[in-house]
Scaffold this active site. Structure first.
Site, short mmCIF file in Angstrom:
data_model
loop_
_atom_site.label_atom_id
_atom_site.label_comp_id
_atom_site.label_asym_id
_atom_site.label_seq_id
_atom_site.Cartn_x
_atom_site.Cartn_y
_atom_site.Cartn_z
N CYS A 422 0.98 -6.84 -3.66
CA CYS A 422 0.01 -5.35 -3.35
C CYS A 422 0.06 -5.51 -2.00
O CYS A 422 -0.91 -5.06 -1.33
CB CYS A 422 -1.23 -5.48 -3.95
SG CYS A 422 -1.36 -5.23 -5.92
N ASN A 423 1.14 -5.97 -1.19
CA ASN A 423 1.00 -5.87 0.16
C ASN A 423 2.65 -5.43 0.70
O ASN A 423 3.18 -6.38 0.97
CB ASN A 423 0.72 -7.28 0.87
CG ASN A 423 0.53 -7.05 2.40
OD1 ASN A 423 1.04 -6.22 3.10
ND2 ASN A 423 -0.49 -8.07 2.90
#
Length: 831
Positions: A422-423
């Site tokens: 999630c980055n």
């Protein structure tokens, strides 16, 4: 590059070599053994996904289970006793959270949310975004490119409002600093802007300088230095605080979202937004849910929010049982590790060792086995957390797909994380994935979170191992042996040059350990402010009672000195449950059977129970003791600073009461002010009393009530209430006087006892606690029932007093038999 045998690698994977690197490990022999007991369920499992969630210890769950099995926790929006218990316990947890981050309710508020993402969304929805206009520039939403998706997602809310968006790299923040002074126009601009960055990258574990907080707020760093207005900082601390101490007194970020399962492993679905109180004033909330309204109308657009920040923002009923479990999380973490500094040293040592060995592994042709994505060599604990992000490479230098590695790891019961975590920003940066590559990968069928690990031979994500406070050296061993056994083209080669370089530098220790600072409040003595008429009635002081421990038995004396907060040592101690909530006779009537005795000569407080051996604690704790436990608790809605009186007295009380509890004492330097009845007078300091320094009752009033009770019952039950002293004890007054008329005290404004002057503050409202027989701990309906009848529905009995003394005067001594000279109030309706 020297060739070494597999045996050399096995030697490298020994604990002696690990220690030779100068690493810190564990929390002491006893603590490490305790940790081994706490996580028996992961025997045979190598768990290396602590950045995803850490693991909960068994005693946390047991403590929480025992807590909710013993106590009845009601909805905190109600006002019954179970609801008050919930409310007080939740407030105690708020204090623990703030103390954990070295701040206080004066500076920060805790808003509970369903998680870190919900906390971020709360900021997105309530921040006062200002669209661009002809007169003023619009707000800017700025975020570091290395940020979690949930932070970047704020952009979705700002785009609809015409707000500018700026994504900046870490290098830009530091290199494009202010090189000019502000103009008058810039100083006057009030346009609000928001800068968001992580204290620690969840992708690589890189720690970003906490000095960014003040640098952005003061508009010295980019982009704040190029966009005038008022800059606020959101510090995403979810990843950071799992293994590192955060001191908000030094780095006062405006908004700090956290997630508790990252810290304790339990509960999930609970987070918080820590809001700097000065910054809270700018937030603009539109929706209002249950519990947030001070008042509203259904037929008009009229709504007034509650004044307390948390009450305004916590819509509906909070997850109060989950919140209560946090108390056990903090307690267990402290018990197992000692401090966040210890956790930081332990986890960084494991990560640095693993990084060192992994970075030195080579295939038989000399090509490295791993490509590690980081910006440092794991030499500084201030720059790197306990996360290693990497890809494995074959002997030709090609990336081994992360899905393949994950499947192999599962065979060895090794738990790691794969993907982009999630980055996307960090993933693009470290893996050299262009914007066009992202779009092309999507077109090829790859979406975030799937198992498509390679597109055209290029990685779409990576591998991540992360350590937690219960991680062990064996976890490092198992992981490194797995890599060598499954992904190295033999014979293994170790890069000795790199190994020597990495081993030559010892890790940097933290500059200082975290130590919470207590709140301090200044008070001054009260002075006489009002005259009244003398009451000609003749009174004397018949009894003096000290109550050293709240809700415990009285200690009767014939004379006693006054202290700055009332009678010396009166109600300086209280018994609290395992969550730090004060126990009273309302919930625990057996407290009245505990007899405290103050021994001034020996400087001790002795507690005794009939049939048991007594126990003593010092009257004045030494605040210099390194093992002294300090905490915050609540008394009648007021925060109080306390110190714990130790394990021995805790065990003594717990055995008698049949539940975990502790004895705590008000900190000697902590002062709490009386709230009501003072007008323009100087503040009056209090101990742990509920309302005022002294409580006075009149024997004539006791006898009047005693007769009213007797008249309610037949002659068979009448004898029960013929003991006047037993009834006096139920009202738990400090001062008992003998006036001529019952309830004459209700009309007094001041009184003098001997040579000591007092102001009457107000009447004492009574509750069901006077129904507890102070000799037997049994409950009765009387005298509350008869008190209500004979007082025409009112349940007041006795009056509160405050000592009136000249500044810097010596503290007087009260003695029984002293004359009491009252003054009648100008208005009998005063109270």
């Amino acid at each position: 590059m020297d060739t070494r045998s597999l045996q050399d690698f096995q030697d490298l994977c020994t604990f002696d070599v690990f220690k030779s690197f100068g690493h810190y490990y564990g929390y002491g022999v006893d603590q490490q053994a305790l940790i081994d007991q706490e996580f028996k369920r992961i025997k045979g499992v190598t768990y290396l996904d602590h950045a995803g969630t850490t693991l909960f210890p068994e005693s946390l769950i047991k403590g929480f289970h025992d807590d909710i099995s013993r106590n009845v926790y009601g909805n905190p929006h109600s006002h019954n006793s179970s609801s008050r218990l919930t409310h007080d316990t939740v407030e105690s947890v708020r204090y623990k959270i703030l103390a954990h981050f070295n701040t206080s309710p004066e500076d920060y508020s805790v808003i509970f949310t369903s998680g870190c993402t919900a906390a971020l969304k709360l900021v997105a929805d309530t921040f006062p975004w200002k669209p661009m206009s002809n007169k003023e520039p619009g707000s800017q939403f700025c975020y570091l490119t290395d940020n979690h998706t949930s932070v970047v997602g704020i952009r979705g809310a700002t785009a609809l409002q015409g707000v500018g968006t700026i994504s900046v790299s870490p290098r830009e923040v530091e290199t494009r600093a202010r090189n000019k002074t502000q103009t008058n126009g810039e100083e006057e601009c009030s346009t609000p802007h928001l800068f968001c960055y992580p204290a620690q990258s969840n992708f690589s574990g890189r720690k970003y300088s906490l000095s960014y907080v003040k640098g952005i707020q003061s508009q010295q760093l980019y982009p704040a230095c190029e966009h005038h207005g008022q800059w606020f900082v959101l510090l995403d601390a979810a990843c950071f605080v799992s293994c590192s101490p955060l001191d908000l007194s030094q780095y006062p970020a405006d908004f700090v979202p956290i997630s508790f399962y990252k810290m304790f492993g339990f509960p999930t679905g609970l987070g918080a937004l820590l809001v700097r109180n000065e910054a809270a004033e700018v937030l603009r909330k539109t929706y209002f849910g249950g519990g947030t309204a001070a008042a509203y109308l259904v037929e008009e657009n009229y709504f007034i929010p509650k004044p307390n920040l948390a009450s305004r923002f916590e819509d509906g009923t909070i997850s109060f049982l989950d919140i209560i479990s946090l108390h056990h999380g903090f307690e267990t973490l402290q018990k197992l590790t000692g401090s966040m500094t210890n956790i930081q040293l332990h986890t960084f040592g494991l990560a640095r060792y693993t990084y060192t060995v992994l970075s030195c592994l080579c295939h038989s042709n000399g090509k490295h086995v791993a490509q590690i994505y980081c910006d440092n060599d794991f030499q500084s604990i201030a720059e790197q957390g306990a996360i290693i992000n990497f890809s494995l490479l074959d002997c030709h230098g090609r990336t081994v797909g992360y899905s393949q590695v994950d499947k192999m790891a599962s065979l060895f019961n090794i738990h790691i994380r794969t993907g982009c975590f999630c980055n996307t920003g960090a993933c693009q940066h470290y893996l050299a994935i262009s914007n066009q590559n992202v779009k092309s990968n999507l077109h090829a069928g790859h979406i975030c979170g799937d198992n498509i690990d390679l597109v055209d031979g290029r990685p779409t994500g990576s591998l991540r191992v992360s350590f937690g406070y219960m991680s062990s050296f064996e976890d490092c061993q198992n992981f490194l042996r797995f890599v060598v056994n499954c992904f190295v083209d033999k014979p293994l080669i170790l890069d000795q040059t790199k190994l020597a370089k990495l081993n030559s530098a010892a890790p940097i220790e933290p500059s200082s350990s975290y130590s919470p600072s207590p709140d301090r409040m200044a008070v001054s003595e009260v002075t006489m402010s009002k005259d009244g008429k003398k009451d000609g009635s003749s009174c004397t002081l018949t009894n003096l009672f000290i109550f050293p421990v709240k809700s415990c038995a009285s200690f009767e004396v014939t004379e006693w000195p006054l202290g700055p907060q009332g009678l010396l040592y009166d109600r300086l101690w209280m018994v609290v449950n395992e969550n730090g909530v004060c126990l009273s006779q309302k919930r625990e009537p057996k407290l009245c059977l505990i007899q405290p005795v103050v021994c001034l000569a020996a400087n001790t407080l002795k507690l005794q129970i009939s049939g048991s051996e007594a126990i003593t604690v010092p009257l004045d704790p030494s605040l210099e003791k390194s093992d002294l436990r300090t905490s915050q608790s609540k008394v009648c809605g007021d925060r109080v600073q306390t110190v714990d009186c130790g394990e021995e007295v805790s065990a003594w009380l717990s055995e008698f009461l049949g539940k975990p509890c502790r004895l705590i004492r008000q900190r000697p330097e902590f002062l709490r002010d009386m709230k009501f009845g003072q007008g323009d007078c100087c503040p009056t300091p209090l101990s742990l009393v509920n309302e005022a320094q002294f409580l006075l009752i009149n024997r004539a009033s006791v006898c009047f009530l005693q007769e009213a009770i007797a008249n309610r019952y037949n002659s068979d039950n009448e004898e029960t209430w013929r003991d006047t002293e037993q009834l006096v004890q139920r009202f738990r007054a400090n001062l008992v006087i003998s006036a001529q008329e019952p309830f004459a005290e209700d009309n007094w404004s001041h009184l003098t006892i001997g040579n000591t002057q007092f102001q009457v503050i107000g009447k004492c409202g009574r509750c069901q606690m006077i129904g507890v027989d102070q000799k037997t701990a049994t409950r009765t309906q009387e005298p509350l029932r008869s008190l209500s009848e004979c007082r025409s529905g009112k349940v007041t009995f006795g009056v509160y007093l405050a000592h009136q003394s000249a500044r810097n005067s010596t503290h007087p001594v009260l003695s029984i038999g002293s004359h009491v000279i009252p003054k009648i109030s100008d208005s009998t309706d005063k109270f």
